[in-house]
Scaffold this active site. Structure first.
Site, mmCIF file in Angstrom:
data_model
loop_
_atom_site.group_PDB
_atom_site.id
_atom_site.type_symbol
_atom_site.label_atom_id
_atom_site.label_comp_id
_atom_site.label_asym_id
_atom_site.label_seq_id
_atom_site.Cartn_x
_atom_site.Cartn_y
_atom_site.Cartn_z
ATOM 1 N N GLY A 107 38.119 45.231 38.771
ATOM 2 C CA GLY A 107 39.228 45.562 39.307
ATOM 3 C C GLY A 107 39.720 46.959 39.088
ATOM 4 C CG ASN A 108 43.025 49.023 40.526
ATOM 5 O OD1 ASN A 108 42.047 49.140 41.397
ATOM 6 N ND2 ASN A 108 44.166 48.214 40.911
ATOM 7 C CG PHE A 109 43.475 49.690 34.920
ATOM 8 C CD1 PHE A 109 43.373 51.222 34.865
ATOM 9 C CD2 PHE A 109 44.746 49.360 35.846
ATOM 10 C CE1 PHE A 109 44.187 52.388 35.711
ATOM 11 C CE2 PHE A 109 45.342 50.026 36.587
ATOM 12 C CZ PHE A 109 45.194 51.709 36.230
ATOM 13 C CB SER A 110 39.943 44.622 33.763
ATOM 14 O OG SER A 110 40.375 43.787 35.097
ATOM 15 C CE LYS A 156 42.162 41.258 33.475
ATOM 16 N NZ LYS A 156 43.490 40.723 34.186
ATOM 17 C CB ILE A 181 32.319 37.293 37.867
ATOM 18 C CG1 ILE A 181 31.849 36.552 37.005
ATOM 19 C CG2 ILE A 181 33.638 36.574 38.813
ATOM 20 C CD1 ILE A 181 32.400 35.497 36.131
ATOM 21 N N GLY A 182 33.055 39.982 38.911
ATOM 22 C CA GLY A 182 34.198 40.854 39.878
ATOM 23 C C GLY A 182 34.502 42.252 38.930
ATOM 24 C CB VAL A 231 35.881 39.374 35.723
ATOM 25 C CG1 VAL A 231 35.727 38.153 35.237
ATOM 26 C CG2 VAL A 231 37.260 39.554 35.950
ATOM 27 C CG ASP A 279 50.085 38.413 42.038
ATOM 28 O OD1 ASP A 279 50.107 38.686 43.186
ATOM 29 O OD2 ASP A 279 49.160 38.889 41.148
#
Length: 576
Positions: free
Chosen positions: A76-79, A101, A73-74, A81, A196
């Site tokens: 990130g910096n440290f993960s 995640k 799905i996507g 999904v 956020d």
């Protein structure tokens, strides 16, 4: 002499002799039955332990626990999904897809701050459960990774929806914004702040339903709502001024400011404060100058400028925003636009020549496009530090569209000057408010029913999908969506099914067919989301609530929505 001989009878000619014998009873016949089939849950857990194919999938990263990955799905910096399917409910009747995640704990650069964010996200999602907040199903921990299993939202991010399809119509933005307000209000009532809120963290479940996600920067206010925080977090375009200027801030007004920026982005399509660099963006936010497009309706303009105030204590509360006219009357904005559009539109002249008419299909322009083209209102200059008192204190007052009056176009300064003169002439009992070229009379807060326009408004007997309401006890569906009690996250500690609500009762029946008994549920309750049994329970409950919501939508569409008729335009040509 004859010799006498003894002749023995043959066995065939031997006469039978009657003898009495006692018959022994035969043992009962035993019917061999096949063994009972193993329930799906026990079969899956045994396969994870003994089946080499499952072990190979775990080794290569295709499976974790009862979930099998099926896509990305996507990242990130440290993960990252991933999309996965729950294998237990798939064997029975569902094919529930979830979003997982994956956080790599062994990756270089994952510091203590990222670990605190991860634990904060798990703790917050475990405590807040709401129909408009992303739901946490299960947490799986291994030696080097942590897996957060949440519900998968098919519609994706609100940010992508707006950047690709343009800003939302106000009649669509108002219900979505109300759901965000309800989600944030629920968090604040439990002592949590999000910190956020942005379009990237809002996921669209459908065209008229969304969920708030990504609680990594959330925190619990242990010392009350006025507890001062000192951590700068969130996205800079949504950051409140006090995050740049002060050493300490209060969490709730920061969330309110982010909601105002998000509302601006939803109805306009871009950000109110823009700069190519972070220092430039900081200077723009602290200066406070921004523009409100003239094609926005007056209720929307008043709500946005009321939220974007430099002083945190002067910003409205969530309840004030829920009571604003933009949220309570979604179709009023369209009625105001249509009313003023009718004032500026001249009636069509009839031709004196004989004409031939031809029917041609045409793609009609939206109300906002026609309003911006015909009315041509100039943009309104606003500042977060210098607030117009009329705008600030009257954003909750109702507006009646029938009292609108047409004014000649002018600049923002001329409108403010005219507004001041009108206020002096009107006296203290009523005030006049200017937005572009439209003058509105502001009356005290009333609870009158919403009035429909006679000129340009909807017909008297026409049903509007935004005003449709179906009774909660409608026999056509089960109203599971309204049940948001503690049973949504954890089962009730009882074996008596008669004491359970309808939602949990049906969920336990389905789990029993999958091999998960009530005693197993009660035993796994203390483990919370770190138990695969609790994860399966939450997935089944979420599926039942989703089916209930879909059934409710189908009932509303079948009972109230009318088929749209294709609009045609008559093209005329003169024959001289």
């Amino acid at each position: 002499m004859r010799s006498s001989a003894t002749v023995k009878p043959s066995p065939q000619t031997q006469t039978p002799t009657t003898t009495t014998t006692t018959s022994t009873p035969l043992p009962p016949l035993t019917i061999c039955q096949p063994p009972a089939p193993t329930p799906p849950y026990q079969r899956l857990t045994k396969a994870l332990q003994c089946d080499p194919r499952c072990g190979h999938e775990v080794t290569i990263g295709r499976r974790i626990g009862l979930y099998r990955f099926c896509g990305d799905i996507g990242r990130g910096n440290f993960s990252k999904v991933k999309l996965a399917v729950h294998q237990l409910t798939r064997l029975f009747r569902f094919a529930d897809k979830v979003a997982i995640k994956v956080v790599d704990l062994d990756r270089a650069g994952l510091d203590a701050k990222a670990l605190r964010m991860l634990s904060s996200e798990i703790a917050t999602l475990e405590c807040v459960h709401h129909p408009n907040i992303l739901r946490l199903f299960e947490v799986v921990e291994t030696l080097g990774r942590v897996y957060l299993v949440t519900e998968w939202i098919r519609g994706g991010e609100l940010y992508n929806h707006i950047t690709q399809g343009g800003p939302l119509r106000e009649i669509h933005a108002a219900p979505l914004f109300k759901q965000l307000l309800l989600a944030v209000k629920h968090m604040h009532s439990l002592g949590y702040v999000h910190r956020d809120i942005k379009a990237e963290n809002v996921l669209l479940l459908s065209e008229d339903r969304l969920k708030l996600a990504d609680f990594g920067f959330s925190t619990q206010l242990i010392n009350g709502a006025n507890q001062k925080l000192d951590t700068f977090c969130g996205s800079p375009p949504y950051a409140a001024p006090e995050l740049f200027s002060d050493d300490h801030y209060i969490g709730a007004p920061v969330d309110v400011w982010a909601l105002g920026i998000l509302l601006y982005f939803m109805v306009v399509g871009n950000m109110p404060f823009r700069a190519p660099t972070i220092p430039g963006l900081k200077a723009a936010i602290l200066k406070g100058d921004y523009l409100l497009p003239g094609q926005l309706s007056l209720p929307c303009i008043r709500l946005i400028q009321r939220i974007l105030i430099h002083v945190p204590a002067q910003r409205p509360t969530i309840d004030d925003m829920l009571n604003s006219q933009f949220v309570t009357c979604p179709k009023l904005s369209a009625e105001l636009m249509q009313y003023e559009l009718n004032l500026h539109t001249k009636p069509a002249k009839r031709s004196i020549f004989w004409v031939r008419k031809s029917q041609r299909l045409r793609k009609t322009a939206s109300l906002r496009e026609r309003y911006a083209e015909v009315v041509k209102k100039p943009a309104i200059s606003m500042n977060t530090r210098q607030q117009n008192e009329m705008f600030v204190h009257s954003f909750l007052h109702p507006i009646e569209a029938g009292q609108a009056a047409e004014q000649p176009p002018g600049s923002a300064k001329e409108m403010e000057a005219n507004g001041g003169e009108s206020t002096k002439r009107a006296g203290p009992s009523r005030r006049y408010l200017f937005c572009g070229t439209l003058k509105k009379k502001i009356t005290p807060i009333e609870t009158e029913p919403e009035k429909q326009l006679s000129n340009g408004g909807p017909a008297a007997g026409k049903l509007n999908p935004w005003s449709v309401e179906v009774a909660d006890d409608c026999p056509l569906f089960k109203n599971y969506d309204a049940e948001t009690g503690s049973c949504v996250m954890l089962p009730t500690n009882t074996d008596d099914l008669s004491q359970l609500c309808a939602l949990e009762f049906e969920a336990r029946q389905l789990l029993a067919e999958l091999g998960v008994s009530s005693q197993m549920l009660i035993t796994a309750t203390p483990s919370g989301p770190r138990s695969d049994i609790i994860g399966a329970y939450r997935i089944v409950v979420n599926r039942l609530q989703k089916q209930s919501w879909l059934a409710r939508k189908h009932v509303e569409m079948a009972l109230h929505l009318e088929p749209k008729q294709e609009k045609r335009i008559e093209r005329q040509c003169c024959i001289l």
